[in-house]
Motif scaffolding. Structure first.
Motif, PDB file in Angstrom:
ATOM      1  N   PRO A 124      -7.734   6.341   0.122  1.00  0.00           N
ATOM      2  CA  PRO A 124      -7.343   5.905  -1.228  1.00  0.00           C
ATOM      3  C   PRO A 124      -6.240   6.766  -1.827  1.00  0.00           C
ATOM      4  N   ASP A 125      -5.444   6.135  -2.675  1.00  0.00           N
ATOM      5  CA  ASP A 125      -4.426   6.852  -3.437  1.00  0.00           C
ATOM      6  C   ASP A 125      -4.376   6.232  -4.830  1.00  0.00           C
ATOM      7  N   PRO A 126      -4.593   7.014  -5.882  1.00  0.00           N
ATOM      8  CA  PRO A 126      -4.694   6.456  -7.236  1.00  0.00           C
ATOM      9  C   PRO A 126      -3.392   5.857  -7.748  1.00  0.00           C
ATOM     10  N   VAL A 127      -2.264   6.277  -7.198  1.00  0.00           N
ATOM     11  CA  VAL A 127      -0.976   5.753  -7.647  1.00  0.00           C
ATOM     12  C   VAL A 127      -0.654   4.436  -6.957  1.00  0.00           C
ATOM     13  N   LEU A 128      -0.873   4.379  -5.645  1.00  0.00           N
ATOM     14  CA  LEU A 128      -0.444   3.236  -4.857  1.00  0.00           C
ATOM     15  C   LEU A 128      -1.479   2.119  -4.769  1.00  0.00           C
ATOM     16  N   ASP A 129      -2.759   2.467  -4.743  1.00  0.00           N
ATOM     17  CA  ASP A 129      -3.799   1.463  -4.538  1.00  0.00           C
ATOM     18  C   ASP A 129      -3.785   0.307  -5.541  1.00  0.00           C
ATOM     19  N   PRO A 130      -3.488   0.557  -6.820  1.00  0.00           N
ATOM     20  CA  PRO A 130      -3.470  -0.573  -7.761  1.00  0.00           C
ATOM     21  C   PRO A 130      -2.471  -1.666  -7.407  1.00  0.00           C
ATOM     22  N   HIS A 131      -1.527  -1.368  -6.538  1.00  0.00           N
ATOM     23  CA  HIS A 131      -0.501  -2.337  -6.163  1.00  0.00           C
ATOM     24  C   HIS A 131      -0.751  -2.946  -4.786  1.00  0.00           C
ATOM     25  N   LEU A 132      -1.961  -2.746  -4.245  1.00  0.00           N
ATOM     26  CA  LEU A 132      -2.272  -3.243  -2.905  1.00  0.00           C
ATOM     27  C   LEU A 132      -3.511  -4.131  -2.885  1.00  0.00           C
ATOM     28  N   GLY A 133      -3.931  -4.579  -4.051  1.00  0.00           N
ATOM     29  CA  GLY A 133      -5.170  -5.344  -4.143  1.00  0.00           C
ATOM     30  C   GLY A 133      -5.176  -6.634  -3.353  1.00  0.00           C
ATOM     31  N   ASP A 134      -4.017  -7.247  -3.136  1.00  0.00           N
ATOM     32  CA  ASP A 134      -3.952  -8.534  -2.452  1.00  0.00           C
ATOM     33  C   ASP A 134      -3.700  -8.416  -0.953  1.00  0.00           C
ATOM     34  N   VAL A 135      -3.592  -7.202  -0.437  1.00  0.00           N
ATOM     35  CA  VAL A 135      -3.244  -7.013   0.969  1.00  0.00           C
ATOM     36  C   VAL A 135      -4.508  -7.062   1.817  1.00  0.00           C
ATOM     37  N   ASP A 136      -4.769  -8.235   2.393  1.00  0.00           N
ATOM     38  CA  ASP A 136      -5.900  -8.397   3.304  1.00  0.00           C
ATOM     39  C   ASP A 136      -5.407  -8.249   4.747  1.00  0.00           C
ATOM     40  N   ASP A 137      -6.289  -8.497   5.701  1.00  0.00           N
ATOM     41  CA  ASP A 137      -5.924  -8.331   7.107  1.00  0.00           C
ATOM     42  C   ASP A 137      -4.781  -9.260   7.508  1.00  0.00           C
ATOM     43  N   GLU A 138      -4.793 -10.470   7.007  1.00  0.00           N
ATOM     44  CA  GLU A 138      -3.742 -11.428   7.357  1.00  0.00           C
ATOM     45  C   GLU A 138      -2.376 -10.958   6.863  1.00  0.00           C
ATOM     46  N   LYS A 139      -2.343 -10.478   5.629  1.00  0.00           N
ATOM     47  CA  LYS A 139      -1.067 -10.012   5.077  1.00  0.00           C
ATOM     48  C   LYS A 139      -0.583  -8.766   5.812  1.00  0.00           C
ATOM     49  N   LEU A 140      -1.496  -7.887   6.170  1.00  0.00           N
ATOM     50  CA  LEU A 140      -1.104  -6.681   6.904  1.00  0.00           C
ATOM     51  C   LEU A 140      -0.611  -7.044   8.306  1.00  0.00           C
ATOM     52  N   ARG A 141      -1.238  -8.040   8.928  1.00  0.00           N
ATOM     53  CA  ARG A 141      -0.737  -8.512  10.223  1.00  0.00           C
ATOM     54  C   ARG A 141       0.678  -9.051  10.094  1.00  0.00           C
ATOM     55  N   GLY A 142       0.944  -9.706   8.959  1.00  0.00           N
ATOM     56  CA  GLY A 142       2.293 -10.215   8.718  1.00  0.00           C
ATOM     57  C   GLY A 142       3.311  -9.092   8.618  1.00  0.00           C
ATOM     58  N   LEU A 143       2.935  -8.003   7.951  1.00  0.00           N
ATOM     59  CA  LEU A 143       3.823  -6.853   7.849  1.00  0.00           C
ATOM     60  C   LEU A 143       4.037  -6.211   9.221  1.00  0.00           C
ATOM     61  N   TYR A 144       2.962  -6.158  10.002  1.00  0.00           N
ATOM     62  CA  TYR A 144       3.071  -5.621  11.364  1.00  0.00           C
ATOM     63  C   TYR A 144       3.998  -6.499  12.201  1.00  0.00           C
ATOM     64  N   ARG A 145       3.810  -7.821  12.100  1.00  0.00           N
ATOM     65  CA  ARG A 145       4.689  -8.742  12.825  1.00  0.00           C
ATOM     66  C   ARG A 145       6.146  -8.515  12.447  1.00  0.00           C
ATOM     67  N   ASP A 146       6.417  -8.382  11.164  1.00  0.00           N
ATOM     68  CA  ASP A 146       7.784  -8.156  10.708  1.00  0.00           C
ATOM     69  C   ASP A 146       8.386  -6.904  11.347  1.00  0.00           C
ATOM     70  N   MET A 147       7.602  -5.840  11.426  1.00  0.00           N
ATOM     71  CA  MET A 147       8.114  -4.598  11.984  1.00  0.00           C
ATOM     72  C   MET A 147       8.362  -4.719  13.483  1.00  0.00           C
ATOM     73  N   VAL A 148       7.487  -5.449  14.183  1.00  0.00           N
ATOM     74  CA  VAL A 148       7.689  -5.669  15.616  1.00  0.00           C
ATOM     75  C   VAL A 148       8.958  -6.482  15.858  1.00  0.00           C
ATOM     76  N   VAL A 149       9.138  -7.539  15.073  1.00  0.00           N
ATOM     77  CA  VAL A 149      10.338  -8.371  15.210  1.00  0.00           C
ATOM     78  C   VAL A 149      11.587  -7.558  14.894  1.00  0.00           C
ATOM     79  N   LEU A 150      11.531  -6.752  13.838  1.00  0.00           N
ATOM     80  CA  LEU A 150      12.679  -5.933  13.460  1.00  0.00           C
ATOM     81  C   LEU A 150      13.043  -4.949  14.567  1.00  0.00           C
ATOM     82  N   ARG A 151      12.043  -4.307  15.147  1.00  0.00           N
ATOM     83  CA  ARG A 151      12.347  -3.356  16.229  1.00  0.00           C
ATOM     84  C   ARG A 151      12.996  -4.077  17.415  1.00  0.00           C
TER      85      ARG A 151
END
Length: 370
Positions: free
Chosen positions: A30-57
C-alpha cells in the motif's frame, strides 16, 4: 534540502522518497498517496498494461533491428522505460495534448499510432512521423527541452478558452539543465497553467550521469518554481498510472502545473549511434535489469493466477503482429527523389532556392560520374 515537496503535497513524503506500489519482485504494497488513484485497476486492467509494455518492447526492438539493417537512419530506444510511458500514457484523456521528446515511442503507441508512424521520421521520409491532429500529440522533438515551451504555450490557450484539457510534456533528466525547461516552469507557475511536466529520469543524458546533472532529486527543483512535484518509481506501471492521474486531476481542476519525476533507467544506448559500454558500468546495467518493469508485473499476475499460458501467447502474438506490420510499412515506403526536397518550399519561384537545387543536382551527378 531546505524546501520540501511536502509544502505543496500533504503526503508526508520527503523530496528523496521514491513512491512505489509494485516492487521489483512483484509484491504489491500500500501507498497512501498513490492507492486512491488505483481503485479501478483489477486483474484485467493490469493485464492490459502488461500487454501494452510487451508490445512496446517488441516495437522498440524491431526499430533497433530495422536501423541495424539499414532501413532507418536512427532509432532512440526506450527499453527499460516502458512502465513510465505506458502508465502515464494510459492515464491521459483523449482530449489531453502531448508534447514529447524523441524517445516517447510508448506515447505514440497509446495515442493510437499506425504501424508506419513509428518509423516514418526515423527513415527520413516526407511528412511528420504521424498526424498530430489524429493523435493529439505534437511531432517528436529533437531539440532538447524545446517541447516544454510548446506545451506551456498550448496550456495558455487552454486556460484562455477555459477548456477541460491538460497539456503534458515529456523530457529527460538532462533536459532539466536546459534553459528552455526552466523558462517553461517559470511561465507555467506564473500563470498557473494546466500543464504536467514529466521528467523521465533514466540516469543518463547521453554519457553524462544524472549525479553530475544534479546533486539532489530533480523533483526537488519544482517547488522552487512554486510547482508541486511527485517522485515515483518509473519502473512501476501502477505508480506511473497513479502519479499521472493525480497530476491530471490537479491541473484539470485549475490548481496549476505539476512536475513528475519518474525514476527509471535507459537499458540500451541513447540512440543507435551511441555505444553505452564506453561510459556505463556493466554492474549498473545488471542492477537495473533486476528492476525490469515487465517482469515485476508478470510475477505479480502469475502469483495471483491471473496470467495464464493463453494470456501470454495472445499477448506475444499481438506484439509480433505489430512488429510485422511495422516492418512491412517501413519496407513499403516509397522514398521521393532527392531533389524533391526543394519542392513547395516557397509558393513562388525563388532564385536562391533554384541555385541550391542546381548545386545539389551537380553534387548528386558527381557520384554517377565517379
Amino acid at each position: 534540502m531546505s524546501l520540501s515537496i511536502t509544502r505543496h503535497l500533504d503526503t508526508g513524503a520527503e523530496p528523496n522518497t521514491i513512491l512505489q506500489v509494485l516492487t521489483p519482485e512483484g509484491t504489491r504494497h500500500p501507498d497512501p498517496v498513490l492507492d486512491p488513484h488505483l481503485g479501478d485497476v483489477d486483474d484485467e486492467k493490469l493485464r492490459g498494461l502488461y500487454r501494452d509494455m510487451v508490445v512496446l518492447r517488441r516495437i522498440d526492438r524491431e526499430g533497433v533491428a530495422l536501423q541495424r539493417q539499414g532501413q532507418l537512419g536512427l532509432w532512440a530506444p526506450c527499453e527499460g522505460q516502458e512502465a513510465t510511458q505506458i502508465g502515464t500514457g494510459r492515464a491521459l484523456a483523449a482530449k489531453d495534448y502531448v508534447f514529447p521528446s524523441y524517445r516517447e515511442t510508448g506515447l505514440v503507441y497509446v495515442r493510437g499510432a499506425q504501424p508506419g508512424d513509428y518509423v516514418r521520421m526515423w527513415r527520413g521520409e516526407e511528412g511528420a512521423a504521424f498526424d498530430p491532429a489524429a493523435l493529439s500529440m505534437a511531432p517528436l522533438q529533437i531539440i532538447i527541452g524545446a517541447q516544454t515551451l510548446h506545451a506551456v504555450g498550448y496550456a495558455m490557450g487552454i486556460k484562455h478558452e477555459r477548456a477541460d484539457e491538460v497539456a503534458v510534456t515529456y523530457f529527460g533528466d538532462g533536459a532539466t539543465s536546459q534553459g528552455d525547461v526552466n523558462e517553461a516552469l517559470i511561465f507555467a507557475s506564473a500563470f498557473q497553467l494546466p500543464v504536467v511536466f514529466v521528467c523521465q529520469n533514466n540516469h543518463w543524458a547521453i554519457s553524462e550521469p544524472v549525479t553530475v546533472q544534479s546533486r539532489f532529486p530533480l523533483a526537488g527543483r519544482a517547488p522552487g518554481f512554486g510547482i508541486p512535484s511527485l517522485r515515483f518509481d518509473g519502473n512501476d506501471v501502477l505508480a506511473s498510472l497513479a502519479a499521472m492521474r493525480w497530476a491530471l486531476e490537479h491541473a484539470r481542476t485549475g490548481q496549476g502545473p505539476v512536475f513528475l519525476e519518474a525514476v527509471t533507467y535507459r537499458m540500451g544506448p541513447h540512440t543507435t549511434a551511441d555505444d553505452p559500454k564506453r561510459y556505463r558500468d556493466a554492474d549498473e546495467l545488471e542492477l537495473w535489469r533486476q528492476r525490469d518493469p515487465l517482469t515485476r508485473v508478470e510475477a505479480y499476475l502469475a502469483a495471483k493466477n491471473a496470467l495464464t499460458d493463453e494470456h501470454r501467447a495472445a499477448i506475444q502474438k499481438e506484439a509480433d503482429d505489430m512488429a510485422r506490420s511495422m516492418r512491412e510499412a517501413c519496407l513499403s515506403m516509397v522514398t521521393r527523389e532527392p531533389l524533391a526536397v526543394f519542392d513547395n518550399v516557397y509558393s513562388a519561384p525563388h532564385p536562391g532556392l533554384e541555385a541550391q537545387r542546381t548545386a545539389f543536382a551537380d553534387y548528386l551527378a558527381s557520384f554517377e560520374e565517379a
